[in-house]
Design a protein around this motif. Structure first.
Motif, short mmCIF file in Angstrom:
data_model
loop_
_atom_site.label_atom_id
_atom_site.label_comp_id
_atom_site.label_asym_id
_atom_site.label_seq_id
_atom_site.Cartn_x
_atom_site.Cartn_y
_atom_site.Cartn_z
N TYR A 88 0.82 -1.21 0.00
CA TYR A 88 0.00 0.00 0.00
C TYR A 88 0.85 1.25 0.00
N ARG A 91 1.33 1.86 -3.59
CA ARG A 91 0.09 2.36 -4.17
C ARG A 91 -0.10 3.83 -3.85
N ASP A 92 0.27 4.23 -2.64
CA ASP A 92 0.16 5.64 -2.27
C ASP A 92 1.09 6.50 -3.11
N SER A 94 2.30 5.79 -6.13
CA SER A 94 1.86 5.85 -7.52
C SER A 94 0.65 6.77 -7.67
N ALA A 95 -0.21 6.81 -6.67
CA ALA A 95 -1.35 7.73 -6.71
C ALA A 95 -0.87 9.17 -6.63
N LEU A 96 0.14 9.43 -5.83
CA LEU A 96 0.68 10.78 -5.72
C LEU A 96 1.33 11.22 -7.04
N GLY A 98 0.57 10.03 -10.02
CA GLY A 98 -0.54 10.20 -10.96
C GLY A 98 -1.24 11.53 -10.77
N LEU A 99 -1.42 11.94 -9.53
CA LEU A 99 -2.06 13.22 -9.25
C LEU A 99 -1.20 14.38 -9.75
N TRP A 102 -1.52 14.55 -13.48
CA TRP A 102 -2.83 15.09 -13.86
C TRP A 102 -2.82 16.61 -13.74
#
Length: 125
Positions: A88, A91-92, A94-96, A98-99, A102
């Motif tokens: 996780y 995952r955190d 990769s989300a950061l 990705g944000l 974006w």
């Protein structure tokens, strides 16, 4: 007996923090781990929060089923130990990332729209 159960609950609490990368007391950790735990485990983990509160008072602790608490702790420990270390956390990150990508894309798009708008105004002069 009560201290053994409390220690077991604290072990599950610590394991939740290390494997799922959530902080705070047990109730808060379970709220933050909503999508990371299966529904049945979330319900059983909620029982641990209630058991922890009941174990604080020796009179109320008599209402508690110690076998169920131990079984719930074992079930959660088994599931949490099966989660790969750092899953996780990755995952955190990769989300950061990705944000951030974006947001850069939105700035570039806004700049392109602004450039087209300014270019159309220059044609009118």
């Amino acid at each position: 007996m009560h201290t053994k159960l409390l220690n077991r609950i604290h072990q599950v609490d610590a394991l939740l923090g290390t494997r799922l990368h959530v902080d705070g007391p047990l109730r808060v950790k379970l709220q933050h781990a909503q999508a990371r735990l299966p529904r049945t485990l979330r319900k059983r983990a909620g029982e641990l929060v209630q058991a922890q509160q009941l174990l604080q008072n020796p009179v109320l602790a008599t209402r508690l089923d110690p076998a169920r608490v131990v079984q719930t702790c074992a079930l959660l420990e088994r599931h949490l130990k099966s989660i790969p270390q750092g899953k996780y956390r990755r995952r955190d990150w990769s989300a950061l990332i990705g944000l951030a990508a974006w947001r850069v894309l939105l700035v570039v798009a806004a700049f392109a729209v602004f450039a087209v708008w300014i270019g159309q105004g220059a044609d009118r002069l």
